[in-house]
Every structure is written in structure tokens, then in C-alpha cells.
Design an enzyme around this catalytic site. Structure first.
Site, short mmCIF file in Angstrom:
data_model
loop_
_atom_site.label_atom_id
_atom_site.label_comp_id
_atom_site.label_asym_id
_atom_site.label_seq_id
_atom_site.Cartn_x
_atom_site.Cartn_y
_atom_site.Cartn_z
N CYS A 83 -11.65 4.19 16.35
CA CYS A 83 -12.83 4.66 15.16
C CYS A 83 -14.10 4.04 15.30
O CYS A 83 -14.83 4.12 16.20
CB CYS A 83 -11.99 4.84 13.73
SG CYS A 83 -12.89 6.08 12.94
N HIS A 185 -6.56 6.41 14.28
CA HIS A 185 -6.06 5.03 13.80
C HIS A 185 -4.48 4.96 13.78
O HIS A 185 -3.62 5.35 13.24
CB HIS A 185 -6.22 5.20 12.35
CG HIS A 185 -7.59 4.83 11.94
ND1 HIS A 185 -8.36 3.65 11.69
CD2 HIS A 185 -8.66 5.94 11.58
CE1 HIS A 185 -9.44 3.70 11.35
NE2 HIS A 185 -9.77 5.25 11.53
N GLU A 187 -2.99 2.38 14.10
CA GLU A 187 -2.34 1.29 13.40
C GLU A 187 -1.71 1.61 11.95
O GLU A 187 -0.87 0.84 11.30
CB GLU A 187 -3.42 0.08 13.16
CG GLU A 187 -4.43 0.46 12.23
CD GLU A 187 -5.49 1.53 12.57
OE1 GLU A 187 -5.47 2.05 13.79
OE2 GLU A 187 -6.62 1.82 12.00
N1 GLN Z 1 -17.49 6.57 10.03
C1 GLN Z 1 -17.38 5.30 10.37
C2 GLN Z 1 -18.32 4.69 11.27
O1 GLN Z 1 -19.48 5.04 11.44
C3 GLN Z 1 -15.83 5.01 11.18
C4 GLN Z 1 -14.78 5.33 10.24
C5 GLN Z 1 -13.50 4.57 10.53
O2 GLN Z 1 -13.56 3.63 11.20
N2 GLN Z 1 -12.27 4.87 9.88
O3 GLN Z 1 -18.24 3.45 11.49
#
Ligand code: GLN
Length: 207
Positions: A83, A185, A187
Site C-alpha cells: 500500500c 494488506h 498482514e
Molecule cells: N493512502 C495512503 C497513502 O497515500 C496509503 C494507505 C495505506 O497504506 N493503507 O500513502
């Protein structure tokens, strides 16, 4: 006994560090949190967790880790970004902040907050290259990948169904050499297969 385990760090400036440390340990790694250059130098591979890429980018500067991390990535250190970590590893980002740093470890264009801005999350079962059974993926204000370079392997895309809406068919997991990135994610689902894949990549790089 434990000395043959690969040593995998989790960048611990911000984000869901504990969940990755636990998953990596269950997947067979020796683990530690990474906040300083000396801790970065000690690991065989690094996870960059989910969180907020703009905040982590700023903290990489504050902690003096930005250039040391770029240097280790350039030297071939295996890395896995989830992410926000995927956003940081990319070489180009859409809808980022103009001052946010890119680590440039994967030749790809990511769109930040592509699945939605604030509370939006999305779940899907993905076919993931190399895994026998589908993977349940949880996306939280997640990016997706708009395009990849020729050296990047696409590992998973969102199923092309009406339920997926604008996310249908989007690339959400990639690998370039020793660098892995997922928009979702693993994890938080209790499914260790992505962490096992990464620990295997770290072991292979050490061998
Ligand atoms: N929207 C977040 C970002 O721009 C990422 C979101 C996340 O890691 N769950 O870093």
C-alpha cells in the site's frame, strides 16, 4: 538454530509495523524494526508497511534514511512494499503530494488513493502468480498500478467483474527483480503466503 533465518526488517517510522513483524516471524524470518541507518544496514531485506506515504516520505528525511535506503535498494536489497510502501517504491506517482519522495525501485506508475480517498476500502479474491489458491485481498485507501515497465512482472490484477467497478482489471501486485509490491494488506488477513514469498526472495538473495 535461528542463525540461518533471513533477517528481515520492517521500516518503523509509521504505519502497521507490528502486523508485518508478526507475519514475517511466522513466515520464518528473524525480524527487527528499522528506524536508524545502522538498523537498515543490518537487515537482509526490508518491508515498507502500509500507512501514509506522504508522512513516511517526510520521516525518511527526518531520520536521515532516504539516501541510505535508496543506496541499499540500488545495491539489490530485497524489499516488499504494501500500500503506502508500494507508493514509496514506485518511480512515478499520480495524485501524490508534489514534495513526496519516490524510492524508484520499481519501474511503474501508481495512482495514490485510487480506490477512494478517505474511508473507502475494497476486498477481492485475486489470482496471484505462483499461488495455487486465490488470495483474499483487503485494500484500504489503496493505490493501484496504472502502468509498468518491461522489466516488471505483474503478479495480480483485480478480477474484471462489474462488482469491481473502476478497479476492474487494475494491476495490484508486481515484482521487479528482488522488489515486491502489493496495493493490498496481506498482514491483516492471517494468510502468510505473500510474506512467505518475500522471505523466500530474501533467502534466495542471500544464497
Ligand atoms: N493512502 C495512503 C497513502 O497515500 C496509503 C494507505 C495505506 O497504506 N493503507 O500513502
Amino acid at each position: 538454530m535461528t542463525t540461518n533465518k533471513p533477517h528481515v526488517g520492517v521500516l518503523a517510522l509509521q504505519g502497521d509495523v507490528r502486523e508485518h513483524l508478526a507475519a514475517l516471524e511466522s513466515a520464518g524470518a528473524r525480524v527487527s524494526a528499522v528506524r536508524r541507518v545502522s538498523e537498515l544496514e543490518a537487515v537482509d531485506g526490508l518491508v515498507i508497511p502500509g500507512g501514509e506515504s506522504t508522512t513516511m516520505s517526510r520521516l525518511l528525511d527526518v531520520f536521515g534514511l532516504l539516501e541510505p535506503l535508496r543506496a541499499r535498494l540500488a545495491g539489490g536489497m530485497p524489499a516488499y512494499g504494501s500500500c503506502a510502501g508500494m507508493i514509496l517504491l514506485a518511480d512515478k506517482v499520480l495524485d501524490g503530494r508534489p514534495d513526496q519522495h519516490q524510492l524508484g525501485a520499481v519501474d511503474m506508475l501508481v495512482r495514490r488513493n485510487a480506490f477512494g480517498r478517505q474511508v473507502d476500502s475494497f476486498e477481492a479474491d485475486l489470482d496471484f502468480a505462483g499461488l495455487a489458491e486465490p488470495l483474499h485481498a483487503v485494500f484500504i485507501r489503496a493505490p493501484w498500478v496504472e502502468s509498468v515497465g518491461a522489466d516488471v512482472e505483474v503478479l495480480a490484477t483485480v478480477p474484471d467483474t462489474p462488482a469491481a467497478g473502476p478497479a476492474a482489471g487494475k494491476i495490484v501486485a508486481v515484482r521487479q527483480k528482488a522488489v515486491l509490491a502489493t496495493a493490498f494488506h496481506p498482514e491483516i488477513t492471517g494468510d502468510l503466503r505473500v510474506h512467505e514469498l518475500f522471505v523466500g526472495m530474501v533467502s534466495a538473495a542471500r544464497a
